[in-house]
Design a protein around this motif. Sequence first.
Motif, PDB file in Angstrom:
ATOM      1  N   LYS A 184      27.061  39.829  43.985  1.00 30.25           N
ATOM      2  CA  LYS A 184      27.748  39.875  42.638  1.00 30.25           C
ATOM      3  C   LYS A 184      28.290  38.356  42.737  1.00 30.25           C
ATOM      4  CE  LYS A 184      29.325  40.926  38.772  1.00 30.25           C
ATOM      5  NZ  LYS A 184      28.327  40.833  37.666  1.00 30.25           N
ATOM      6  N   PHE A 232      30.163  35.364  40.358  1.00 27.44           N
ATOM      7  CA  PHE A 232      31.044  35.142  39.249  1.00 27.44           C
ATOM      8  C   PHE A 232      31.065  33.630  38.955  1.00 27.44           C
ATOM      9  CE2 PHE A 232      32.677  39.235  41.052  1.00 27.44           C
ATOM     10  CZ  PHE A 232      32.754  39.922  39.722  1.00 27.44           C
ATOM     11  N   ALA A 259      31.072  36.913  45.086  1.00 26.00           N
ATOM     12  CA  ALA A 259      31.972  37.769  45.951  1.00 26.00           C
ATOM     13  C   ALA A 259      31.534  38.570  46.859  1.00 26.00           C
ATOM     14  CB  ALA A 259      32.682  38.278  44.594  1.00 26.00           C
ATOM     15  N   VAL A 260      30.288  38.867  46.778  1.00 27.45           N
ATOM     16  CA  VAL A 260      29.415  39.908  47.430  1.00 27.45           C
ATOM     17  C   VAL A 260      28.015  39.058  47.378  1.00 27.45           C
ATOM     18  CG1 VAL A 260      28.461  42.076  47.984  1.00 27.45           C
ATOM     19  CG2 VAL A 260      30.644  41.920  47.138  1.00 27.45           C
ATOM     20  N   GLY A 295      35.718  41.023  50.088  1.00 22.85           N
ATOM     21  CA  GLY A 295      34.803  41.568  49.066  1.00 22.85           C
ATOM     22  C   GLY A 295      34.806  43.002  48.945  1.00 22.85           C
ATOM     23  N   THR A 311      36.754  45.496  47.680  1.00 17.61           N
ATOM     24  CA  THR A 311      36.587  45.889  46.237  1.00 17.61           C
ATOM     25  C   THR A 311      35.724  45.748  45.435  1.00 17.61           C
ATOM     26  OG1 THR A 311      39.278  46.272  46.402  1.00 17.61           O
ATOM     27  CG2 THR A 311      38.197  46.484  44.356  1.00 17.61           C
ATOM     28  N   THR A 312      35.153  44.598  45.415  1.00 16.23           N
ATOM     29  CA  THR A 312      33.845  44.413  44.762  1.00 16.23           C
ATOM     30  C   THR A 312      32.782  45.140  44.965  1.00 16.23           C
ATOM     31  OG1 THR A 312      34.938  41.895  44.163  1.00 16.23           O
ATOM     32  CG2 THR A 312      32.546  42.258  43.953  1.00 16.23           C
ATOM     33  N   CYS A 313      32.462  45.073  46.388  1.00 19.97           N
ATOM     34  CA  CYS A 313      31.598  46.129  46.694  1.00 19.97           C
ATOM     35  C   CYS A 313      31.671  47.477  46.415  1.00 19.97           C
ATOM     36  CB  CYS A 313      31.518  46.268  48.389  1.00 19.97           C
ATOM     37  SG  CYS A 313      29.916  46.837  49.048  1.00 19.97           S
ATOM     38  N   ASN A 345      33.159  48.602  43.371  1.00 23.92           N
ATOM     39  CA  ASN A 345      32.776  48.436  42.018  1.00 23.92           C
ATOM     40  C   ASN A 345      31.341  48.395  41.773  1.00 23.92           C
ATOM     41  OD1 ASN A 345      35.699  48.640  41.337  1.00 23.92           O
ATOM     42  ND2 ASN A 345      35.874  46.504  41.478  1.00 23.92           N
ATOM     43  N   LEU A 346      30.549  47.638  42.606  1.00 22.17           N
ATOM     44  CA  LEU A 346      29.178  47.690  42.573  1.00 22.17           C
ATOM     45  C   LEU A 346      28.534  49.063  43.042  1.00 22.17           C
ATOM     46  CD1 LEU A 346      28.572  44.218  44.383  1.00 22.17           C
ATOM     47  CD2 LEU A 346      28.219  44.737  41.778  1.00 22.17           C
ATOM     48  N   LEU A 390      30.800  47.528  38.125  1.00 19.20           N
ATOM     49  CA  LEU A 390      30.321  46.258  37.964  1.00 19.20           C
ATOM     50  C   LEU A 390      28.697  46.345  38.161  1.00 19.20           C
ATOM     51  CD1 LEU A 390      32.643  43.772  40.390  1.00 19.20           C
ATOM     52  CD2 LEU A 390      32.358  43.926  37.679  1.00 19.20           C
ATOM     53  N   GLY A 429      32.364  38.032  51.757  1.00 20.79           N
ATOM     54  CA  GLY A 429      31.453  38.820  50.720  1.00 20.79           C
ATOM     55  C   GLY A 429      29.951  39.300  51.401  1.00 20.79           C
TER      56      GLY A 429
END
Length: 254
Positions: free
Chosen positions: A17, A19, A24-25, A47, A49-51, A53-54, A59, A227
């Motif tokens: 991901k 940005f 971030a990942v 990373g 929480t981003t992971c 969300n993916l 996301l 990430g």
Amino acid sequence: MNKNEDDYILQAKGLSKQFRGFYAVKGVDLRVRRHTIHALIGPNGAGKTTCFNLLTTFLKPTEGTIVFNGRHIEKSDPASVADSGLVRSFQISAVFSQMTVLENVRVALQRKTRWNYAFWRNQNVLHVLDDRARELLDMVGLTRWADAPAGDLSYGRKRVLELVTTIALEPELILLDEPMAGLGHEDIEPVMQMIQRVAKGRTVLMVEHNMKVIAELCDQVTVLQSGQVLAEGTYAQVSTDPRVIEAYVGGAHV
């Protein structure tokens, strides 16, 4: 999909991901074995929480694929993913403050009944769910607050209630984002026991900073840094990995 692949309920390959030019990942490969408790850990900003969300499609990935129960979900929406059996909790407590604690659990239980979304019906038809709701509350010691407004609970108890409502949805795979955050010392052990209990027959993927919890609960641990996957294995393996030790505290033991 071959038999070996069937052992894994969730698989991410090359998950990234970006940005505005920042990853971030980046290139994450993750495989979560069915009927295990798997931890995703790492220092702040790694990373995690981003992971999450993916994986739950809040996301959309810049690159990579996500397969849940043999089906690609990277282009799905969160509601469809939840309906398919993958449900998550969040770092920030999310409860219906004006409803009672029991009613919060009952709303989650309602999701699996023929009264799904039928909020205009007489609430008496939902009382058949009360026994199961009280059983879940009893599991985590919230029975005495069953008739209290959820907004009156302490932060720690709100976190416990959110976890109960997540479990009430009876997912195949539960993603828990820092389930112990904000809990008092006396609350951690009951929640750990509940996670162990509900993990039987299903799968748990969790982000958690409490290493004692990770050591006692988790079968497999994936460590993220910047990430990317830094290490993977049992807690005993990753906690003695020099790269992990350096990433966390610059030389102190994880």
